[in-house]
Scaffold this motif. Structure first.
Motif, PDB file in Angstrom:
ATOM      1  N   ILE A  76       0.838  -1.202   0.000  1.00 13.68           N
ATOM      2  CA  ILE A  76       0.000   0.000   0.000  1.00 13.68           C
ATOM      3  C   ILE A  76       0.874   1.254   0.000  1.00 13.68           C
ATOM      4  O   ILE A  76       0.606   2.212  -0.737  1.00 13.68           O
ATOM      5  N   VAL A  77       1.929   1.256   0.819  1.00 13.46           N
ATOM      6  CA  VAL A  77       2.833   2.414   0.856  1.00 13.46           C
ATOM      7  C   VAL A  77       3.428   2.647  -0.531  1.00 13.46           C
ATOM      8  O   VAL A  77       3.463   3.774  -1.034  1.00 13.46           O
ATOM      9  N   ARG A  78       3.854   1.593  -1.165  1.00 16.97           N
ATOM     10  CA  ARG A  78       4.442   1.718  -2.507  1.00 16.97           C
ATOM     11  C   ARG A  78       3.391   2.186  -3.520  1.00 16.97           C
ATOM     12  O   ARG A  78       3.673   3.021  -4.379  1.00 16.97           O
ATOM     13  N   ALA A  79       2.194   1.654  -3.416  1.00 15.08           N
ATOM     14  CA  ALA A  79       1.131   2.057  -4.336  1.00 15.08           C
ATOM     15  C   ALA A  79       0.811   3.538  -4.172  1.00 15.08           C
ATOM     16  O   ALA A  79       0.612   4.248  -5.154  1.00 15.08           O
ATOM     17  N   TYR A  80       0.785   4.012  -2.931  1.00 17.97           N
ATOM     18  CA  TYR A  80       0.494   5.424  -2.686  1.00 17.97           C
ATOM     19  C   TYR A  80       1.622   6.315  -3.199  1.00 17.97           C
ATOM     20  O   TYR A  80       1.390   7.472  -3.510  1.00 17.97           O
ATOM     21  N   ARG A  81       2.822   5.788  -3.281  1.00 18.23           N
ATOM     22  CA  ARG A  81       3.928   6.565  -3.860  1.00 18.23           C
ATOM     23  C   ARG A  81       3.831   6.607  -5.377  1.00 18.23           C
ATOM     24  O   ARG A  81       4.219   7.565  -6.007  1.00 18.23           O
ATOM     25  N   GLN A  82       3.339   5.527  -5.969  1.00 15.34           N
ATOM     26  CA  GLN A  82       3.268   5.415  -7.425  1.00 15.34           C
ATOM     27  C   GLN A  82       2.134   6.218  -8.031  1.00 15.34           C
ATOM     28  O   GLN A  82       2.269   6.772  -9.107  1.00 15.34           O
ATOM     29  N   GLY A  83       0.983   6.180  -7.384  1.00 16.42           N
ATOM     30  CA  GLY A  83      -0.195   6.773  -8.006  1.00 16.42           C
ATOM     31  C   GLY A  83      -0.986   7.624  -7.039  1.00 16.42           C
ATOM     32  O   GLY A  83      -0.682   7.735  -5.857  1.00 16.42           O
ATOM     33  N   ASP A  84      -2.025   8.203  -7.559  1.00 15.52           N
ATOM     34  CA  ASP A  84      -2.923   9.033  -6.789  1.00 15.52           C
ATOM     35  C   ASP A  84      -3.735   8.163  -5.841  1.00 15.52           C
ATOM     36  O   ASP A  84      -4.171   7.072  -6.202  1.00 15.52           O
ATOM     37  N   LEU A  85      -3.960   8.662  -4.635  1.00 11.76           N
ATOM     38  CA  LEU A  85      -4.727   7.917  -3.646  1.00 11.76           C
ATOM     39  C   LEU A  85      -6.126   7.577  -4.165  1.00 11.76           C
ATOM     40  O   LEU A  85      -6.669   6.518  -3.868  1.00 11.76           O
ATOM     41  N   GLY A  86      -6.689   8.462  -4.985  1.00 10.30           N
ATOM     42  CA  GLY A  86      -8.014   8.230  -5.557  1.00 10.30           C
ATOM     43  C   GLY A  86      -8.053   7.040  -6.496  1.00 10.30           C
ATOM     44  O   GLY A  86      -9.128   6.507  -6.776  1.00 10.30           O
ATOM     45  N   GLN A  87      -6.905   6.620  -6.989  1.00  6.33           N
ATOM     46  CA  GLN A  87      -6.846   5.417  -7.821  1.00  6.33           C
ATOM     47  C   GLN A  87      -6.358   4.219  -7.025  1.00  6.33           C
ATOM     48  O   GLN A  87      -6.929   3.141  -7.114  1.00  6.33           O
ATOM     49  N   THR A  88      -5.300   4.397  -6.265  1.00  9.33           N
ATOM     50  CA  THR A  88      -4.700   3.254  -5.583  1.00  9.33           C
ATOM     51  C   THR A  88      -5.590   2.685  -4.487  1.00  9.33           C
ATOM     52  O   THR A  88      -5.648   1.472  -4.313  1.00  9.33           O
ATOM     53  N   TYR A  89      -6.284   3.554  -3.754  1.00  4.09           N
ATOM     54  CA  TYR A  89      -7.114   3.062  -2.657  1.00  4.09           C
ATOM     55  C   TYR A  89      -8.259   2.183  -3.156  1.00  4.09           C
ATOM     56  O   TYR A  89      -8.443   1.067  -2.644  1.00  4.09           O
ATOM     57  N   PRO A  90      -9.054   2.621  -4.144  1.00  4.24           N
ATOM     58  CA  PRO A  90     -10.116   1.723  -4.629  1.00  4.24           C
ATOM     59  C   PRO A  90      -9.581   0.418  -5.221  1.00  4.24           C
ATOM     60  O   PRO A  90     -10.203  -0.641  -5.070  1.00  4.24           O
ATOM     61  N   ILE A  91      -8.437   0.478  -5.865  1.00  5.38           N
ATOM     62  CA  ILE A  91      -7.856  -0.752  -6.418  1.00  5.38           C
ATOM     63  C   ILE A  91      -7.496  -1.702  -5.285  1.00  5.38           C
ATOM     64  O   ILE A  91      -7.822  -2.895  -5.318  1.00  5.38           O
ATOM     65  N   ALA A  92      -6.840  -1.173  -4.259  1.00  5.54           N
ATOM     66  CA  ALA A  92      -6.437  -2.020  -3.128  1.00  5.54           C
ATOM     67  C   ALA A  92      -7.651  -2.599  -2.409  1.00  5.54           C
ATOM     68  O   ALA A  92      -7.687  -3.786  -2.076  1.00  5.54           O
ATOM     69  N   ARG A  93      -8.653  -1.774  -2.146  1.00  4.28           N
ATOM     70  CA  ARG A  93      -9.839  -2.242  -1.435  1.00  4.28           C
ATOM     71  C   ARG A  93     -10.682  -3.173  -2.301  1.00  4.28           C
ATOM     72  O   ARG A  93     -11.266  -4.139  -1.796  1.00  4.28           O
ATOM     73  N   GLY A  94     -10.766  -2.889  -3.572  1.00  2.00           N
ATOM     74  CA  GLY A  94     -11.584  -3.709  -4.459  1.00  2.00           C
ATOM     75  C   GLY A  94     -10.964  -5.058  -4.775  1.00  2.00           C
ATOM     76  O   GLY A  94     -11.675  -6.027  -5.047  1.00  2.00           O
ATOM     77  N   CYS A  95      -9.649  -5.141  -4.732  1.00  2.00           N
ATOM     78  CA  CYS A  95      -8.975  -6.405  -5.055  1.00  2.00           C
ATOM     79  C   CYS A  95      -8.989  -7.392  -3.891  1.00  2.00           C
ATOM     80  O   CYS A  95      -8.848  -8.595  -4.112  1.00  2.00           O
ATOM     81  N   SER A  96      -9.165  -6.911  -2.676  1.00  6.53           N
ATOM     82  CA  SER A  96      -9.132  -7.800  -1.509  1.00  6.53           C
ATOM     83  C   SER A  96     -10.113  -8.965  -1.614  1.00  6.53           C
ATOM     84  O   SER A  96      -9.727 -10.114  -1.377  1.00  6.53           O
ATOM     85  N   PRO A  97     -11.380  -8.731  -1.937  1.00  4.35           N
ATOM     86  CA  PRO A  97     -12.302  -9.875  -2.048  1.00  4.35           C
ATOM     87  C   PRO A  97     -11.886 -10.871  -3.126  1.00  4.35           C
ATOM     88  O   PRO A  97     -12.074 -12.081  -2.952  1.00  4.35           O
ATOM     89  N   PHE A  98     -11.328 -10.386  -4.235  1.00  2.00           N
ATOM     90  CA  PHE A  98     -10.856 -11.304  -5.285  1.00  2.00           C
ATOM     91  C   PHE A  98      -9.722 -12.181  -4.748  1.00  2.00           C
ATOM     92  O   PHE A  98      -9.682 -13.383  -5.003  1.00  2.00           O
ATOM     93  N   LEU A  99      -8.802 -11.563  -4.023  1.00  2.94           N
ATOM     94  CA  LEU A  99      -7.681 -12.323  -3.470  1.00  2.94           C
ATOM     95  C   LEU A  99      -8.163 -13.344  -2.447  1.00  2.94           C
ATOM     96  O   LEU A  99      -7.654 -14.468  -2.393  1.00  2.94           O
ATOM     97  N   LEU A 100      -9.159 -12.967  -1.641  1.00  2.00           N
ATOM     98  CA  LEU A 100      -9.725 -13.922  -0.687  1.00  2.00           C
ATOM     99  C   LEU A 100     -10.408 -15.082  -1.397  1.00  2.00           C
ATOM    100  O   LEU A 100     -10.301 -16.228  -0.973  1.00  2.00           O
ATOM    101  N   LEU A 101     -11.102 -14.790  -2.474  1.00  2.00           N
ATOM    102  CA  LEU A 101     -11.751 -15.833  -3.259  1.00  2.00           C
ATOM    103  C   LEU A 101     -10.714 -16.816  -3.800  1.00  2.00           C
ATOM    104  O   LEU A 101     -10.878 -18.035  -3.693  1.00  2.00           O
TER     105      LEU A 101
END
Length: 155
Positions: A76-101
């Protein structure tokens, strides 16, 4: 709904919003994340003497969970350095259920029913779609960064 639950939800939302504001506003996001984790570790350490010791069979899962959580935070720290929080946060939160699946299917041979699977695909998919609302996918987007990896300690 019990009053405790009614209070916990807005408090959790406020804490999450505060965390994101601190991460967004800080110059050193790794240090910001570290300083947020220190009070959590202290609170856990203060509560530990009052809780039963986990069974020996669970220590491997505890260690794996700690390792995965640390890796997630560094990611997450690296993602926030790479991109805008408005993009990285939804990607991180949205991918969690897929990873759990994927994890549940691979390690526990658990698959949801058709209705649950539909929800599991639509809701996180919608969250991830919010990351690209009104934006294009560019080279700085976390999904396409060639050096996106465990480089959280680099500036």
């Amino acid at each position: 709904m019990p009053i405790g639950v009614g209070l916990i939800v807005p408090i959790a939302a406020a804490l999450r919003a505060s965390r994101n504001a601190l991460l967004r506003g800080g110059d050193d996001r790794l240090w910001s994340m570290t300083t947020m984790c220190i009070p959590i570790a202290l609170a856990c350490a203060m509560m530990a003497p009052f809780l039963p010791v986990p069974a020996m069979a669970s220590w491997g899962c505890i260690a794996l969970s700690a390792l995965l959580h640390t890796g997630y935070n560094l990611f997450i720290v690296r993602a926030y350095r790479q991109g805008d929080l408005g993009q990285t946060y939804p990607i991180a939160r949205g991918c969690s259920p897929f990873l759990l699946l994927i994890g549940a299917a691979a390690f526990a041979q658990e698959l949801p029913g058709p209705l649950s699977l539909t929800g599991l695909l639509l809701v996180p998919g919608g969250i991830v779609a919010l990351a690209f609302q009104g934006r294009t996918i560019g080279r700085k987007t976390p999904l396409f960064s060639s050096d996106f990896g465990c480089y959280a300690f680099q500036r």
